[in-house]
Design a protein around this motif. Structure first.
Motif, short mmCIF file in Angstrom:
data_model
loop_
_atom_site.label_atom_id
_atom_site.label_comp_id
_atom_site.label_asym_id
_atom_site.label_seq_id
_atom_site.Cartn_x
_atom_site.Cartn_y
_atom_site.Cartn_z
N GLY A 17 21.24 43.76 48.57
CA GLY A 17 21.65 44.02 47.20
C GLY A 17 22.83 44.98 47.13
O GLY A 17 23.76 44.79 46.34
N VAL A 18 22.79 46.00 47.98
CA VAL A 18 23.91 46.95 48.04
C VAL A 18 25.16 46.26 48.57
O VAL A 18 26.27 46.46 48.05
N VAL A 19 24.99 45.43 49.61
CA VAL A 19 26.12 44.69 50.16
C VAL A 19 26.73 43.77 49.10
O VAL A 19 27.95 43.71 48.92
N ALA A 20 25.86 43.06 48.38
CA ALA A 20 26.34 42.15 47.35
C ALA A 20 27.06 42.89 46.24
O ALA A 20 28.13 42.46 45.77
N ALA A 21 26.50 44.03 45.80
CA ALA A 21 27.13 44.80 44.74
C ALA A 21 28.50 45.30 45.19
O ALA A 21 29.48 45.28 44.42
N GLY A 22 28.58 45.77 46.44
CA GLY A 22 29.87 46.22 46.96
C GLY A 22 30.88 45.10 47.04
O GLY A 22 32.06 45.28 46.68
N ALA A 23 30.43 43.92 47.48
CA ALA A 23 31.34 42.77 47.59
C ALA A 23 31.83 42.33 46.22
O ALA A 23 33.00 41.96 46.04
N ALA A 25 32.13 44.26 43.59
CA ALA A 25 33.07 45.29 43.12
C ALA A 25 34.45 45.09 43.76
O ALA A 25 35.49 45.17 43.08
N VAL A 26 34.47 44.84 45.06
CA VAL A 26 35.74 44.59 45.75
C VAL A 26 36.39 43.32 45.21
O VAL A 26 37.61 43.26 45.02
N SER A 27 35.58 42.31 44.95
CA SER A 27 36.12 41.04 44.44
C SER A 27 36.70 41.19 43.04
O SER A 27 37.70 40.55 42.70
N LEU A 28 36.06 42.01 42.21
CA LEU A 28 36.60 42.25 40.87
C LEU A 28 38.00 42.86 40.96
O LEU A 28 38.90 42.52 40.18
N ARG A 29 38.17 43.73 41.92
CA ARG A 29 39.49 44.35 42.10
C ARG A 29 40.47 43.35 42.71
O ARG A 29 41.63 43.25 42.29
N GLY A 30 40.03 42.60 43.73
CA GLY A 30 40.92 41.64 44.38
C GLY A 30 41.30 40.49 43.48
O GLY A 30 42.40 39.93 43.58
N ALA A 31 40.39 40.10 42.57
CA ALA A 31 40.66 38.98 41.68
C ALA A 31 41.81 39.27 40.72
O ALA A 31 42.43 38.34 40.20
N ARG A 32 42.09 40.53 40.47
CA ARG A 32 43.23 40.87 39.61
C ARG A 32 44.53 40.32 40.17
O ARG A 32 45.43 39.95 39.41
N ARG A 33 44.62 40.27 41.49
CA ARG A 33 45.85 39.77 42.12
C ARG A 33 45.89 38.25 42.16
O ARG A 33 46.96 37.67 42.33
N GLU A 34 44.73 37.62 42.04
CA GLU A 34 44.66 36.16 42.14
C GLU A 34 44.79 35.47 40.78
O GLU A 34 45.31 34.36 40.70
N LEU A 35 44.31 36.11 39.75
CA LEU A 35 44.25 35.46 38.44
C LEU A 35 45.53 35.70 37.65
O LEU A 35 46.06 36.82 37.63
N ASP A 36 46.01 34.66 37.01
CA ASP A 36 47.13 34.79 36.09
C ASP A 36 46.79 34.05 34.81
O ASP A 36 45.65 33.61 34.62
N GLU A 37 47.76 33.91 33.94
CA GLU A 37 47.48 33.30 32.64
C GLU A 37 47.04 31.85 32.73
O GLU A 37 46.41 31.31 31.83
N ARG A 38 47.35 31.18 33.85
CA ARG A 38 46.94 29.79 34.01
C ARG A 38 45.59 29.67 34.69
O ARG A 38 44.77 28.82 34.34
N VAL A 84 34.19 34.41 45.23
CA VAL A 84 32.94 35.17 45.34
C VAL A 84 32.35 35.41 43.95
O VAL A 84 31.14 35.26 43.74
N LEU A 85 33.21 35.73 42.99
CA LEU A 85 32.73 35.98 41.63
C LEU A 85 32.20 34.70 40.99
O LEU A 85 31.19 34.72 40.28
N CYS A 86 32.88 33.57 41.21
CA CYS A 86 32.43 32.30 40.65
C CYS A 86 31.02 31.96 41.09
O CYS A 86 30.14 31.66 40.27
N VAL A 87 30.78 32.00 42.39
CA VAL A 87 29.45 31.65 42.91
C VAL A 87 28.42 32.69 42.47
O VAL A 87 27.27 32.34 42.17
N SER A 88 28.81 33.96 42.40
CA SER A 88 27.88 35.01 41.95
C SER A 88 27.46 34.78 40.50
O SER A 88 26.29 34.98 40.15
N VAL A 89 28.39 34.38 39.65
CA VAL A 89 28.06 34.08 38.25
C VAL A 89 27.06 32.93 38.20
O VAL A 89 26.08 32.97 37.44
N VAL A 90 27.29 31.89 39.00
CA VAL A 90 26.38 30.75 39.03
C VAL A 90 24.98 31.19 39.47
O VAL A 90 23.97 30.83 38.83
#
Length: 352
Positions: A17-23, A25-38, A84-90
């Motif tokens: 659970g701690v590993v997942a929460a950390g991942a 959190a890191v993914s939320l930060r990394g996704a900022r660089r991947e996501l754009d308006e499209r 990672v965020l997509c599958v976690s939401v599912v």
């Protein structure tokens, strides 16, 4: 591959659970660089599509079925952090609404199905596209191989977690052999679904596929009224694909997800999936616990008080797609907005 409560002991579940929460959190930060308006709105759609396709269990061996995990597909379409965020939401929607995958085992499931599959698949995918010709076909081939390997990798990860914190005394060698063997077969189905989906999107909108960024269209010259490839000595051979509206892709993907979850899922295999089959055969499920949300009105992918199985399952699938696309889109729009705030002019001002 959804691990129920009781398979893995509390200390191991807490650590994952701690590993997942950390991942996450890191993914939320990394996704900022991947996501754009499209891609921000498309990420929510990818989560909904994965939810829908996971309802489609396909037979892989006598009495055993499998379904998409989705880590490879998500990573290639929208990026590894966003994947990672997509599958976690599912997984979160499935655990809370449909009693699929234990709540105390949520960390185990995110670690296994979201993190391991995404990291393994995307690392292998990037390695392959670097050595293969930079073409759309190569992206599809790399997607197939990456997805194929990601599934037994997840099976191996579960075996490792079970070796550390399994609640029953079962020879780990037998668990590993059974888990990896059946999930290699499931991986073939995962690879086919992933390659077909990635190939279809790349064929029409390569600019929307994260793993295909940099692909272009060969410059054309009009000669005697016909378009021909420009010779290599006239300049750059490839031109970037022009950005276009993603609305048509979004609508098509949403309709496909609704049809798959609301109609096609009725014809899915009723056999237990790979983990359920191995757990039953090897005695792993001796201490399995009833799901905390077993009384959910959507438990087991059916709507409470609707007797017709086809209507009940189809409606549950449609609700699941709708909730997942809304929840996922909200998360990814928030991440995208945070990126916009971080890069706004006011945030880059310096004081002299």
């Amino acid at each position: 591959m959804h691990v129920p409560d009781g398979f893995i002991n509390a200390p191991t579940s807490a650590v994952t659970g701690v590993v997942a929460a950390g991942a996450v959190a890191v993914s939320l930060r990394g996704a900022r660089r991947e996501l754009d308006e499209r891609t921000a709105p498309l990420a929510g759609l990818v989560a909904a599509f994965i939810f829908a396709v996971q309802m489609l269990n396909f037979p892989v061996a006598a009495g055993t079925s499998g379904h998409l995990l989705g880590g490879a597909l998500a990573a290639i379409l929208v990026g590894p952090y966003t994947g990672v965020l997509c599958v976690s939401v599912v997984l979160l929607m499935q655990g809370i609404l449909f009693a699929d995958g234990g709540l105390t085992a949520l960390g185990v499931n995110i670690t296994d199905m979201a993190i391991v599959t995404t990291v393994v698949a995307y690392a292998l995918f990037r390695g392959l596209v670097k050595v293969l010709p930079r073409t759309r076909r190569s992206v599809t081939v790399a997607s197939f191989v990456a997805a194929l390997v990601s599934v037994p990798a997840a099976a191996l990860a579960f075996t490792f977690l079970y070796w550390i914190g399994g609640t029953t005394d079962v020879a780990i060698g037998k668990v590993a052999t059974a888990m990896i063997g059946v999930h290699v077969l499931i991986g073939i189905g995962e690879a086919a679904i992933t390659a077909l989906t990635v190939g279809a999107v790349v064929a029409v909108r390569p600019d929307l596929v994260y793993g295909a960024r940099g692909l272009g269209q060969r410059l054309k010259l009009r000669v005697n009224g016909e378009l021909v490839d420009a010779p290599s000595d006239t300049g750059p051979a490839l031109a970037p694909v022009a950005a276009r509206s993603h609305r048509k892709v979004w609508i098509t993907g949403l309709v496909a997800s609704l049809v798959l979850a609301g109609f096609v899922s009725f014809y899915a295999s009723a056999d237990p999936d790979g983990l359920e089959k191995v757990a039953s055969d090897k005695g792993i499920d001796e201490k399995a616990e009833e799901h905390a949300n077993a009384d959910s009105p959507l438990a087991d992918y059916g709507v409470e008080d609707i007797a017709d199985a086809r209507v009940s399952g189809g409606l549950a699938g449609v609700i699941g797609v709708g909730v997942t696309v809304v929840a996922g889109s909200a998360v990814f729009w928030a991440v995208r907005r945070r990126r916009s705030d971080d890069t706004s002019p006011s945030s880059t001002e310096t004081t002299v």
